[in-house]
Design a protein around this motif. Structure first.
Motif, PDB file in Angstrom:
ATOM      1  N   HIS A   1       0.835  -1.210   0.000  1.00  0.00           N
ATOM      2  CA  HIS A   1       0.000   0.000   0.000  1.00  0.00           C
ATOM      3  C   HIS A   1       0.867   1.256   0.000  1.00  0.00           C
ATOM      4  CE1 HIS A   1      -3.184   2.705   1.939  1.00  0.00           C
ATOM      5  NE2 HIS A   1      -3.676   2.353   0.771  1.00  0.00           N
ATOM      6  N   TYR A   2       1.938   1.247   0.782  1.00  0.00           N
ATOM      7  CA  TYR A   2       2.886   2.369   0.775  1.00  0.00           C
ATOM      8  C   TYR A   2       3.554   2.503  -0.594  1.00  0.00           C
ATOM      9  CZ  TYR A   2       2.857   3.484   5.781  1.00  0.00           C
ATOM     10  OH  TYR A   2       2.499   3.908   7.046  1.00  0.00           O
ATOM     11  N   GLU A   3       3.948   1.378  -1.176  1.00  0.00           N
ATOM     12  CA  GLU A   3       4.607   1.414  -2.484  1.00  0.00           C
ATOM     13  C   GLU A   3       3.666   1.975  -3.550  1.00  0.00           C
ATOM     14  OE1 GLU A   3       7.473  -1.355  -5.286  1.00  0.00           O
ATOM     15  OE2 GLU A   3       6.519  -2.220  -3.506  1.00  0.00           O
ATOM     16  N   HIS A   4       2.397   1.594  -3.466  1.00  0.00           N
ATOM     17  CA  HIS A   4       1.394   2.128  -4.391  1.00  0.00           C
ATOM     18  C   HIS A   4       1.296   3.649  -4.280  1.00  0.00           C
ATOM     19  CE1 HIS A   4      -2.244   2.454  -6.736  1.00  0.00           C
ATOM     20  NE2 HIS A   4      -2.938   2.882  -5.709  1.00  0.00           N
ATOM     21  N   TYR A   5       1.351   4.143  -3.055  1.00  0.00           N
ATOM     22  CA  TYR A   5       1.306   5.581  -2.813  1.00  0.00           C
ATOM     23  C   TYR A   5       2.470   6.292  -3.502  1.00  0.00           C
ATOM     24  CZ  TYR A   5       2.223   9.903  -0.211  1.00  0.00           C
ATOM     25  OH  TYR A   5       2.514  11.200   0.128  1.00  0.00           O
ATOM     26  N   TYR A   6       3.672   5.762  -3.356  1.00  0.00           N
ATOM     27  CA  TYR A   6       4.839   6.415  -3.938  1.00  0.00           C
ATOM     28  C   TYR A   6       4.857   6.322  -5.464  1.00  0.00           C
ATOM     29  CZ  TYR A   6       6.650   7.305   0.680  1.00  0.00           C
ATOM     30  OH  TYR A   6       6.796   7.781   1.959  1.00  0.00           O
ATOM     31  N   LYS A   7       4.314   5.247  -6.009  1.00  0.00           N
ATOM     32  CA  LYS A   7       4.212   5.145  -7.468  1.00  0.00           C
ATOM     33  C   LYS A   7       3.231   6.186  -8.008  1.00  0.00           C
ATOM     34  CE  LYS A   7       5.457   0.268  -8.125  1.00  0.00           C
ATOM     35  NZ  LYS A   7       4.958  -1.076  -8.517  1.00  0.00           N
ATOM     36  N   ALA A   8       2.112   6.325  -7.328  1.00  0.00           N
ATOM     37  CA  ALA A   8       1.118   7.315  -7.738  1.00  0.00           C
ATOM     38  C   ALA A   8       1.689   8.732  -7.619  1.00  0.00           C
ATOM     39  CB  ALA A   8      -0.136   7.173  -6.877  1.00  0.00           C
ATOM     40  N   LYS A   9       2.382   8.975  -6.531  1.00  0.00           N
ATOM     41  CA  LYS A   9       2.991  10.284  -6.301  1.00  0.00           C
ATOM     42  C   LYS A   9       4.009  10.611  -7.392  1.00  0.00           C
ATOM     43  CE  LYS A   9       5.312  12.768  -2.513  1.00  0.00           C
ATOM     44  NZ  LYS A   9       5.995  12.562  -1.209  1.00  0.00           N
ATOM     45  N   ALA A  10       4.779   9.598  -7.809  1.00  0.00           N
ATOM     46  CA  ALA A  10       5.772   9.794  -8.866  1.00  0.00           C
ATOM     47  C   ALA A  10       5.098  10.161 -10.188  1.00  0.00           C
ATOM     48  CB  ALA A  10       6.610   8.528  -9.039  1.00  0.00           C
ATOM     49  N   GLU A  11       3.963   9.522 -10.474  1.00  0.00           N
ATOM     50  CA  GLU A  11       3.238   9.828 -11.712  1.00  0.00           C
ATOM     51  C   GLU A  11       2.713  11.252 -11.691  1.00  0.00           C
ATOM     52  OE1 GLU A  11       2.818   8.035 -14.609  1.00  0.00           O
ATOM     53  OE2 GLU A  11       4.420   6.903 -13.646  1.00  0.00           O
ATOM     54  N   TRP A  12       2.158  11.679 -10.557  1.00  0.00           N
ATOM     55  CA  TRP A  12       1.637  13.042 -10.481  1.00  0.00           C
ATOM     56  C   TRP A  12       2.759  14.076 -10.533  1.00  0.00           C
ATOM     57  CZ3 TRP A  12      -2.935  10.513  -8.713  1.00  0.00           C
ATOM     58  CH2 TRP A  12      -4.117  11.087  -9.202  1.00  0.00           C
ATOM     59  N   SER A  13       3.896  13.743  -9.977  1.00  0.00           N
ATOM     60  CA  SER A  13       5.002  14.707  -9.984  1.00  0.00           C
ATOM     61  C   SER A  13       5.492  14.988 -11.398  1.00  0.00           C
ATOM     62  CB  SER A  13       6.156  14.200  -9.115  1.00  0.00           C
ATOM     63  OG  SER A  13       6.815  13.096  -9.712  1.00  0.00           O
ATOM     64  N   LYS A  14       5.302  14.027 -12.301  1.00  0.00           N
ATOM     65  CA  LYS A  14       5.684  14.254 -13.696  1.00  0.00           C
ATOM     66  C   LYS A  14       4.829  15.353 -14.324  1.00  0.00           C
ATOM     67  CE  LYS A  14       7.139   9.439 -14.439  1.00  0.00           C
ATOM     68  NZ  LYS A  14       6.822   8.177 -15.150  1.00  0.00           N
ATOM     69  N   GLN A  15       3.587  15.463 -13.836  1.00  0.00           N
ATOM     70  CA  GLN A  15       2.671  16.458 -14.379  1.00  0.00           C
ATOM     71  C   GLN A  15       2.773  17.801 -13.662  1.00  0.00           C
ATOM     72  OE1 GLN A  15       0.865  15.638 -17.107  1.00  0.00           O
ATOM     73  NE2 GLN A  15       1.893  13.649 -16.986  1.00  0.00           N
ATOM     74  N   ASP A  16       2.936  17.752 -12.335  1.00  0.00           N
ATOM     75  CA  ASP A  16       2.971  18.999 -11.561  1.00  0.00           C
ATOM     76  C   ASP A  16       3.767  18.801 -10.278  1.00  0.00           C
ATOM     77  OD1 ASP A  16       2.589  21.474 -10.486  1.00  0.00           O
ATOM     78  OD2 ASP A  16       0.406  21.394 -10.425  1.00  0.00           O
ATOM     79  N   VAL A  17       5.063  18.838 -10.399  1.00  0.00           N
ATOM     80  CA  VAL A  17       5.919  18.606  -9.227  1.00  0.00           C
ATOM     81  C   VAL A  17       5.764  19.714  -8.195  1.00  0.00           C
ATOM     82  CG1 VAL A  17       7.947  19.811 -10.177  1.00  0.00           C
ATOM     83  CG2 VAL A  17       8.255  17.962  -8.501  1.00  0.00           C
ATOM     84  N   LEU A  18       5.437  20.928  -8.635  1.00  0.00           N
ATOM     85  CA  LEU A  18       5.298  22.037  -7.690  1.00  0.00           C
ATOM     86  C   LEU A  18       4.122  21.818  -6.744  1.00  0.00           C
ATOM     87  CD1 LEU A  18       6.012  25.087 -10.043  1.00  0.00           C
ATOM     88  CD2 LEU A  18       7.598  23.800  -8.591  1.00  0.00           C
ATOM     89  N   ALA A  19       3.047  21.204  -7.230  1.00  0.00           N
ATOM     90  CA  ALA A  19       1.896  20.920  -6.374  1.00  0.00           C
ATOM     91  C   ALA A  19       2.261  19.871  -5.329  1.00  0.00           C
ATOM     92  CB  ALA A  19       0.719  20.430  -7.220  1.00  0.00           C
ATOM     93  N   ILE A  20       3.044  18.876  -5.727  1.00  0.00           N
ATOM     94  CA  ILE A  20       3.459  17.838  -4.790  1.00  0.00           C
ATOM     95  C   ILE A  20       4.385  18.415  -3.731  1.00  0.00           C
ATOM     96  CG2 ILE A  20       4.639  15.622  -4.532  1.00  0.00           C
ATOM     97  CD1 ILE A  20       1.997  15.417  -5.985  1.00  0.00           C
ATOM     98  N   LEU A  21       5.224  19.367  -4.139  1.00  0.00           N
ATOM     99  CA  LEU A  21       6.165  19.988  -3.206  1.00  0.00           C
ATOM    100  C   LEU A  21       5.545  21.162  -2.452  1.00  0.00           C
ATOM    101  CD1 LEU A  21       9.436  19.855  -5.329  1.00  0.00           C
ATOM    102  CD2 LEU A  21       8.885  18.509  -3.296  1.00  0.00           C
ATOM    103  N   SER A  22       4.248  21.373  -2.645  1.00  0.00           N
ATOM    104  CA  SER A  22       3.498  22.369  -1.875  1.00  0.00           C
ATOM    105  C   SER A  22       2.440  21.596  -1.092  1.00  0.00           C
ATOM    106  CB  SER A  22       2.830  23.392  -2.804  1.00  0.00           C
ATOM    107  OG  SER A  22       3.788  24.037  -3.602  1.00  0.00           O
ATOM    108  N   PRO A  23       2.856  20.842  -0.077  1.00  0.00           N
ATOM    109  CA  PRO A  23       1.987  19.885   0.610  1.00  0.00           C
ATOM    110  C   PRO A  23       0.695  20.465   1.166  1.00  0.00           C
ATOM    111  CG  PRO A  23       4.265  19.595   1.289  1.00  0.00           C
ATOM    112  CD  PRO A  23       4.195  20.872   0.514  1.00  0.00           C
ATOM    113  N   SER A  24       0.671  21.766   1.476  1.00  0.00           N
ATOM    114  CA  SER A  24      -0.554  22.336   2.038  1.00  0.00           C
ATOM    115  C   SER A  24      -1.707  22.279   1.046  1.00  0.00           C
ATOM    116  CB  SER A  24      -0.321  23.789   2.482  1.00  0.00           C
ATOM    117  OG  SER A  24       0.140  24.586   1.412  1.00  0.00           O
TER     118      SER A  24
END
Length: 267
Positions: free
Chosen positions: A65-88
């Motif tokens: 489940h944790y690994e799934h989270y990081y894979k999903a996060k990696a996919e989204w970061s390809k599209q908008d890394v700034l949103a991922i790095l703006s956790p709020s």
């Protein structure tokens, strides 16, 4: 983003969300939290009744489940890394204030382990004196502690290396190329030209910003890789039962801090 990576350990609801296409990372994250809470309930039940062998599969399910989270996060970061790095934008402001490169510091995994181990050790001192351990984190053996110490030293070094690389990348925001570009655009604005009218300049600006974003993507990838690698390595050192207790503590910490932060944001 139409499709997210899935894993054998990810529950049906996340897979359904992935296939239907969550519109934001926040949507995925909220769904993932619901599943984490369900995993927590399952782990608590397991911790009270199951044997070492029976604990093995549930522990792996949570790691998946944790690994799934990081894979999903990696996919989204390809599209908008700034949103991922703006956790709020996807978590509470309280949590965001304590994050490191879009997530928890890998070395915090050891602080969590030592805290929970100390609490469980204190609660069963009498039993341990009489050789009656419970098989939880209060029962870490000397050989396990040695392996954990070595892993911690290695993780501290890798985390520091990533932090230094991030600092170096942040410094490029004021390198000679950026200073020349910002001065050129400022001069154009002072003349009343507006840099939007200069196609070549606009392209330069976009290219410069994309290069900075690419560097941030790499920093996030390294940080998340270390987070997941550290978690897996720690669990590998523990017995299945100890892994259950550790993952319970990790989920309780994550879910409660998230909830408390959201309550504060709503005031």
């Amino acid at each position: 983003m139409s499709i997210l990576p899935s894993s054998s350990g990810a529950s049906t609801s996340t897979k359904q969300k992935s296939n239907s296409g969550p519109t934001t990372f926040k949507t995925f994250f909220e769904c993932w939290l619901v599943e984490q809470d369900q995993h927590l309930q399952d782990l608590v039940a397991i911790s009270q009744t199951s044997t070492e062998e029976q604990s093995r599969c549930p522990v792996q399910k949570v790691l998946d489940h944790y690994e799934h989270y990081y894979k999903a996060k990696a996919e989204w970061s390809k599209q908008d890394v700034l949103a991922i790095l703006s956790p709020s934008s996807w978590t509470s402001t309280f949590e965001a204030a304590f994050l490191w490169i879009g997530g928890w510091r890998p070395t915090m995994a050891f602080q969590l382990l030592y805290s929970k181990s100390g609490i469980q050790l204190e609660s069963q001192l009498y039993q341990l004196i009489h050789g009656l351990g419970k098989g939880d984190l209060g029962d870490l053996s000397p050989s396990q502690i040695v392996r954990i110490d070595k892993l911690q030293a290695k993780t501290v070094k890798e985390e520091k290396n990533i932090s230094e690389k991030l600092a170096k990348h942040e410094g490029t925001l004021a390198d000679s190329c950026m200073i020349k570009l910002t001065h050129m655009v400022s001069e154009m604005m002072r003349r009343g030209d507006g840099y939007e009218e200069g196609v070549g300049v606009e392209v330069e600006v976009e290219l410069a910003m994309e290069l900075k974003k690419e560097g941030l993507k790499e920093m996030l990838r390294r940080a998340d890789d270390l987070r997941l690698k550290t978690l897996k390595a720690l669990i590998d050192i523990m017995t299945p039962s100890q892994g259950v207790h550790y993952l319970i503590a990790a989920a309780e910490l994550h879910l409660r801090i998230h909830e408390w932060g959201k309550v504060r944001d709503g005031k």
